[in-house]
Design an enzyme around this catalytic site. Sequence first.
Site, PDB file in Angstrom:
ATOM      1  N   HIS A  30       0.779   2.358   2.646  1.00  0.00           N
ATOM      2  CA  HIS A  30       1.900   1.830   3.417  1.00  0.00           C
ATOM      3  C   HIS A  30       2.700   0.875   2.527  1.00  0.00           C
ATOM      4  CE1 HIS A  30       0.010   2.445   7.684  1.00  0.00           C
ATOM      5  NE2 HIS A  30      -0.088   3.527   6.925  1.00  0.00           N
ATOM      6  N   GLU A  87       3.712  -2.121   2.986  1.00  0.00           N
ATOM      7  CA  GLU A  87       3.165  -3.479   2.926  1.00  0.00           C
ATOM      8  C   GLU A  87       1.978  -3.557   1.972  1.00  0.00           C
ATOM      9  OE1 GLU A  87       3.738  -1.512   5.610  1.00  0.00           O
ATOM     10  OE2 GLU A  87       3.650  -2.722   7.438  1.00  0.00           O
ATOM     11  N   CYS A 109       1.150  -2.508  10.961  1.00  0.00           N
ATOM     12  CA  CYS A 109       0.003  -1.983  11.710  1.00  0.00           C
ATOM     13  C   CYS A 109      -1.184  -2.930  11.505  1.00  0.00           C
ATOM     14  CB  CYS A 109      -0.332  -0.573  11.222  1.00  0.00           C
ATOM     15  SG  CYS A 109      -1.051  -0.527   9.560  1.00  0.00           S
ATOM     16  N   CYS A 146      -2.290  -3.269   7.751  1.00  0.00           N
ATOM     17  CA  CYS A 146      -1.390  -4.054   6.911  1.00  0.00           C
ATOM     18  C   CYS A 146      -1.407  -5.531   7.284  1.00  0.00           C
ATOM     19  CB  CYS A 146       0.020  -3.486   6.981  1.00  0.00           C
ATOM     20  SG  CYS A 146       0.132  -1.829   6.269  1.00  0.00           S
TER      21      CYS A 146
END
Length: 155
Positions: free
Chosen positions: A53, A55, A89, A92
């Site tokens: 992801h 992040e 999420c 993260c």
Amino acid sequence: MDTDEDWMREALAEAGAAASAGEVPVGALVVSDGVILARGRNAVETLGDPTAHAEMLAIRAACAALPGHGLRAARRLAGCVLVVTLEPCPMCLGAALHARIDRIVFAASEPKFGACGSVVDLRAPPGFNHALTATGGVLADESAALLKAFFRARR
């Protein structure tokens, strides 16, 4: 650049680059004292890695940019801001907590996996020795439009 909106525009540019690569358009920055330490964009498909992801990649890059890799470097992200185009999420947000990031700025809310209050709120879990604050909705319309256009094109 020194406002949340300025940083979010930079993160939106990363999200646009992710979309151009066929990735879900999410971009992230780690900012410290008005300086971008690292950038990240979704690379789940490109890397074949569900943890890639935006992040996570930005946090990893920020830690690598600091002297003394590993946990000591991660703790040095204290005082940093994670700027991301979509509400993080749980994975993260957990990484941000472990990295001791102080604040998250996000654009669009994530109604399926959002961990800053949309689905769950993990900003200050009971029993944890670190908490962070979050500011949502910064350039949310721009981020939402990018996401909608991406998914509309995939249908």
